[in-house]
Structures are given as structure tokens and as C-alpha cells.
Write a protein that holds these residues in place. Structure first.
Motif, PDB file in Angstrom:
ATOM      1  N   HIS A   1      38.413  94.408  59.765  1.00  0.00           N
ATOM      2  CA  HIS A   1      39.515  94.358  58.812  1.00  0.00           C
ATOM      3  C   HIS A   1      39.826  92.907  58.461  1.00  0.00           C
ATOM      4  O   HIS A   1      39.492  91.987  59.217  1.00  0.00           O
ATOM      5  N   GLY A   2      40.442  92.706  57.324  1.00  0.00           N
ATOM      6  CA  GLY A   2      40.790  91.366  56.886  1.00  0.00           C
ATOM      7  C   GLY A   2      41.605  91.412  55.607  1.00  0.00           C
ATOM      8  O   GLY A   2      41.890  92.478  55.063  1.00  0.00           O
ATOM      9  N   ILE A   3      41.972  90.215  55.129  1.00  0.00           N
ATOM     10  CA  ILE A   3      42.761  90.072  53.901  1.00  0.00           C
ATOM     11  C   ILE A   3      42.046  89.066  53.008  1.00  0.00           C
ATOM     12  O   ILE A   3      41.745  87.946  53.448  1.00  0.00           O
ATOM     13  N   PRO A   4      41.735  89.419  51.764  1.00  0.00           N
ATOM     14  CA  PRO A   4      41.030  88.485  50.877  1.00  0.00           C
ATOM     15  C   PRO A   4      41.836  87.210  50.627  1.00  0.00           C
ATOM     16  O   PRO A   4      43.062  87.244  50.532  1.00  0.00           O
ATOM     17  N   TYR A   5      41.111  86.105  50.506  1.00  0.00           N
ATOM     18  CA  TYR A   5      41.727  84.818  50.203  1.00  0.00           C
ATOM     19  C   TYR A   5      41.913  84.718  48.687  1.00  0.00           C
ATOM     20  O   TYR A   5      40.996  84.336  47.950  1.00  0.00           O
ATOM     21  N   ARG A   6      43.075  85.082  48.185  1.00  0.00           N
ATOM     22  CA  ARG A   6      43.356  84.998  46.755  1.00  0.00           C
ATOM     23  C   ARG A   6      44.868  85.058  46.541  1.00  0.00           C
ATOM     24  O   ARG A   6      45.615  85.435  47.455  1.00  0.00           O
ATOM     25  N   LYS A   7      45.294  84.716  45.343  1.00  0.00           N
ATOM     26  CA  LYS A   7      46.728  84.676  45.027  1.00  0.00           C
ATOM     27  C   LYS A   7      47.221  85.925  44.317  1.00  0.00           C
ATOM     28  O   LYS A   7      48.434  86.113  44.170  1.00  0.00           O
ATOM     29  N   THR A   8      46.301  86.758  43.838  1.00  0.00           N
ATOM     30  CA  THR A   8      46.688  87.970  43.135  1.00  0.00           C
ATOM     31  C   THR A   8      45.890  89.163  43.635  1.00  0.00           C
ATOM     32  O   THR A   8      44.764  89.018  44.112  1.00  0.00           O
ATOM     33  N   ASP A   9      46.480  90.330  43.518  1.00  0.00           N
ATOM     34  CA  ASP A   9      45.806  91.594  43.766  1.00  0.00           C
ATOM     35  C   ASP A   9      45.999  92.462  42.524  1.00  0.00           C
ATOM     36  O   ASP A   9      46.785  92.139  41.640  1.00  0.00           O
ATOM     37  N   ARG A  10      45.268  93.561  42.453  1.00  0.00           N
ATOM     38  CA  ARG A  10      45.417  94.480  41.318  1.00  0.00           C
ATOM     39  C   ARG A  10      45.646  95.885  41.857  1.00  0.00           C
ATOM     40  O   ARG A  10      44.800  96.435  42.558  1.00  0.00           O
ATOM     41  N   VAL A  11      46.805  96.448  41.531  1.00  0.00           N
ATOM     42  CA  VAL A  11      47.179  97.784  42.002  1.00  0.00           C
ATOM     43  C   VAL A  11      47.587  98.624  40.804  1.00  0.00           C
ATOM     44  O   VAL A  11      48.429  98.207  40.001  1.00  0.00           O
ATOM     45  N   ASP A  12      46.977  99.779  40.663  1.00  0.00           N
ATOM     46  CA  ASP A  12      47.251 100.677  39.539  1.00  0.00           C
ATOM     47  C   ASP A  12      47.087  99.971  38.193  1.00  0.00           C
ATOM     48  O   ASP A  12      47.856 100.192  37.256  1.00  0.00           O
ATOM     49  N   GLY A  13      46.099  99.070  38.129  1.00  0.00           N
ATOM     50  CA  GLY A  13      45.813  98.363  36.891  1.00  0.00           C
ATOM     51  C   GLY A  13      46.689  97.160  36.627  1.00  0.00           C
ATOM     52  O   GLY A  13      46.465  96.420  35.660  1.00  0.00           O
ATOM     53  N   GLN A  14      47.692  96.911  37.457  1.00  0.00           N
ATOM     54  CA  GLN A  14      48.613  95.798  37.262  1.00  0.00           C
ATOM     55  C   GLN A  14      48.258  94.623  38.170  1.00  0.00           C
ATOM     56  O   GLN A  14      47.930  94.811  39.340  1.00  0.00           O
ATOM     57  N   ILE A  15      48.316  93.412  37.611  1.00  0.00           N
ATOM     58  CA  ILE A  15      48.118  92.210  38.415  1.00  0.00           C
ATOM     59  C   ILE A  15      49.373  91.952  39.237  1.00  0.00           C
ATOM     60  O   ILE A  15      50.482  91.858  38.698  1.00  0.00           O
ATOM     61  N   ILE A  16      49.216  91.853  40.543  1.00  0.00           N
ATOM     62  CA  ILE A  16      50.334  91.606  41.458  1.00  0.00           C
ATOM     63  C   ILE A  16      50.184  90.202  42.032  1.00  0.00           C
ATOM     64  O   ILE A  16      49.179  89.893  42.677  1.00  0.00           O
ATOM     65  N   HIS A  17      51.165  89.349  41.792  1.00  0.00           N
ATOM     66  CA  HIS A  17      51.143  87.984  42.324  1.00  0.00           C
ATOM     67  C   HIS A  17      51.716  87.995  43.742  1.00  0.00           C
ATOM     68  O   HIS A  17      52.839  88.461  43.959  1.00  0.00           O
ATOM     69  N   ARG A  18      50.943  87.491  44.673  1.00  0.00           N
ATOM     70  CA  ARG A  18      51.414  87.449  46.061  1.00  0.00           C
ATOM     71  C   ARG A  18      52.514  86.412  46.244  1.00  0.00           C
ATOM     72  O   ARG A  18      52.493  85.350  45.641  1.00  0.00           O
ATOM     73  N   GLY A  19      53.459  86.736  47.112  1.00  0.00           N
ATOM     74  CA  GLY A  19      54.444  85.770  47.563  1.00  0.00           C
ATOM     75  C   GLY A  19      54.175  85.420  49.014  1.00  0.00           C
ATOM     76  O   GLY A  19      53.130  85.766  49.566  1.00  0.00           O
ATOM     77  N   ARG A  20      55.115  84.734  49.630  1.00  0.00           N
ATOM     78  CA  ARG A  20      54.965  84.430  51.051  1.00  0.00           C
ATOM     79  C   ARG A  20      55.106  85.717  51.855  1.00  0.00           C
ATOM     80  O   ARG A  20      56.029  86.497  51.652  1.00  0.00           O
ATOM     81  N   ARG A  21      54.163  85.943  52.743  1.00  0.00           N
ATOM     82  CA  ARG A  21      54.148  87.167  53.549  1.00  0.00           C
ATOM     83  C   ARG A  21      54.185  86.816  55.028  1.00  0.00           C
ATOM     84  O   ARG A  21      53.527  85.872  55.472  1.00  0.00           O
TER      85      ARG A  21
END
Length: 323
Positions: free
Chosen positions: A266-286
């Protein structure tokens, strides 16, 4: 009706030909006064279609070049009430990130997708927003340490990032009250969480991730749990040619046990955005809390020897996810 937040990108327009896209700079927040909000309120929301805002600028998308031109003319006579200086105004060219050549968008993931991986359990909205905010504030009141380019906290036992294991003879003591309370709360969703004696808290800034890996078999027992705070992220799991993406919203609680824990990386991709249901989601601090029960003995009877440190003689090396 309020405008929608734009997911587009913009580039400079050197010759300043009139376009439907206006860049406004020279603003910001001071003493509670936000000039970006003033601009949005000054222009009737229905006159522009979408917007993006940064610390000191706005991008506005208009339905026509004439609309953009009229607004530019109106704002050219206005001044920032905080600095008493005029705003900088430029026409920009808009780029659709879904069509831009050379940009590879993240794989689209459905928010309603349910994984069929045996032993993977996902509990959305495991805690309330109020509990999340209190938990984040409490975590920040404790000391952070820097490891692998991100901030971490360890409780119960410290994780050895070099050997990728736990030293069972080096206890850090009992959990602080806020973690003990959290374990009691999460046990209503997954009763075995009461066995947890090691917690690692990681802070991920936008763009940060973690390479594909499996938690060392001999170090931890048959379940690994994780609570996500502050921002959503895509959690990637792999087993041979199989690849499963799990969208984790803030306040999600994830448990991997048995096959999901031992047989999948398991892992988390190194990127600033994800795409869910066709929408670009900008990551914040997690902030992620990983909850585990230490094992501290060889994994001699493992059903997944290809990922087992006891059978391999060492923990399998992580592999970084690109994108």
C-alpha cells in the motif's frame, strides 16, 4: 447563485489580446479584511462563471470577452482599500488540464467504489468534524520530529525507519489521554483496536506521499489501522498485476487485516491533486494516525512469503509511486 471554483490552469497572454479570462493581483487579507472577497462581491456573481483565488490574486472566467472587458474597465478605476494602490489586471489564456498535451491526469476514482480485497475495511466519517478539529489541535500541541522529509510523532514505541521495525524493549510509555480516548471511540467500529500499543502520526503536505510497501510482518500483528484527518487522499494497494485505488476522505478510518495487511502493498502517490468522480481534488495538509499492535517475533508460518521479511531475510524494499 454563487460561481463555481475553476479547476483550469492559466498562462500569460503576452500581447494582452482580450480573452474571457481575467487575472487580478495586488490583494490579500489584512486585519480580517479580505480584498479578494470584496472583488467577488463588487462584481455580481452571475456575471462570471467560475473563479480561482490565491493569496494575492484572483482568476475570473466570464461568459464572453465583452463581460471580461467591462469588468476590467471597472476595476481599472478601483484601488485596494488596504494599500491604496491600484490592482494589476491582465487578460490570461485558459488551459483545460484534461486536454493539455503533456499532462497526465491522475486516474479517476469513484467515491462509491467498494474494494473486494479480503480483510480491507473502510469506515467513512468515523469521527465528527468537531472531534477532528480537536484532535488536530491536540496533536499540534505535542512535539513533532522530522523523518524522511515529513513531520512525525511516535507513541508507545518508536518506529525504526532504517531497519523498518520496532524495538520491543524500548517502550516510550503509556499513550497520552487523547489517544487512549480515540482508541476507545474507534473500538466501536473495529473491536481489535483495543490491542493497539504503537501509534505513528504523520503529517503530509500537498505533493507528499509514501512509497508502496508492506508493514514489516515480524514487527506487527495481523491488522494495521489508519485514521485520516484534514484532507482527502487516494490510497493505492497492489498485489501482482492487481491495482486498487481507495479514496480516503478526511475522518475516514481504514483497517487492513490478514490478506490485505500481509499480501498487498500500500502507499500514497506523490502528487498535489487526485481525481474523484471526474473532479480534480486539490490536496491540503493531511495528518494520518497509524495504529498497530507490535509482534516482535519471526513470521514463520506466513501465507505470503513474497512480502515477508522472515522468509526474505529482510523487509521488502518500498517502491515509489509516481504521478
Amino acid at each position: 447563485e454563487d460561481s463555481q471554483r475553476s479547476v483550469y490552469q492559466y498562462k500569460r497572454n503576452p500581447n494582452q489580446e482580450i480573452t474571457k479570462h481575467l487575472w487580478i493581483s495586488g490583494m490579500g487579507t489584512k486585519d480580517g479584511f479580505d480584498t479578494r472577497e470584496q472583488i467577488i462581491n463588487l462584481i455580481k456573481p452571475q456575471t462570471f462563471e467560475s473563479h480561482q483565488q490565491g493569496d494575492h490574486h484572483l482568476f475570473l472566467d466570464f461568459p464572453s470577452e465583452q463581460s471580461a472587458s467591462l469588468v476590467k474597465l471597472r476595476l481599472s478605476e478601483a484601488k485596494n482599500p488596504v494599500t491604496n494602490k491600484p490592482f494589476r489586471l491582465e487578460y490570461r489564456q485558459r488551459i483545460d488540464p484534461t486536454k493539455k498535451i503533456g499532462i497526465v491526469l491522475p486516474q479517476d476514482v469513484s467515491s462509491s467504489s467498494n474494494s473486494s480485497i479480503p480483510g480491507l475495511h473502510h469506515f467513512p466519517e468515523a469521527i465528527s468534524k468537531e472531534a477532528e478539529e480537536l484532535l488536530i489541535n491536540t496533536i499540534h500541541s505535542f512535539t513533532w520530529h522530522e523523518h524522511l522529509g515529513r513531520r512525525v510523532q511516535h507513541y508507545g514505541y518508536e518506529f525504526d525507519y532504517i531497519l523498518r521495525t520496532i524495538h520491543s524493549d524500548q517502550s516510550l510509555g503509556s499513550f497520552p489521554d487523547f489517544l487512549a480516548k480515540l482508541i476507545r471511540q474507534l473500538s466501536a467500529l473495529y473491536p481489535q483496536i483495543d490491542l493497539v500499543d504503537q501509534i505513528t502520526i504523520n503529517e503530509y503536505q500537498p505533493g507528499q506521499g509514501i512509497a508502496q510497501h508492506v508493514d514489516t510482518h515480524s514487527a506487527f500483528e495481523s491488522f494495521i489501522a489508519s485514521l485520516s484527518l484534514g484532507s482527502s487522499v487516494i490510497f493505492e494497494m497492489k498485489h501482482g498485476d492487481q491495482h486498487v485505488s481507495v479514496p480516503l476522505a478526511a475522518r475516514s478510518f481504514l483497517v487492513m487485516e490478514d490478506e490485505a495487511r500481509y499480501g498487498w502493498t500500500h502507499g500514497i502517490p506523490y502528487r498535489k491533486t487526485d481525481r474523484v468522480d471526474g473532479q480534480i481534488i486539490h490536496r491540503g495538509r493531511r495528518i494520518s494516525l497509524t495504529l498497530r499492535k507490535i509482534r516482535g517475533r519471526p513470521c514463520t508460518d506466513c501465507s505470503f512469503p513474497s512480502l515477508c521479511d522472515t522468509h526474505l531475510g529482510a523487509p521488502p524494499l518500498p517502491s515509489r509511486i509516481s504521478g
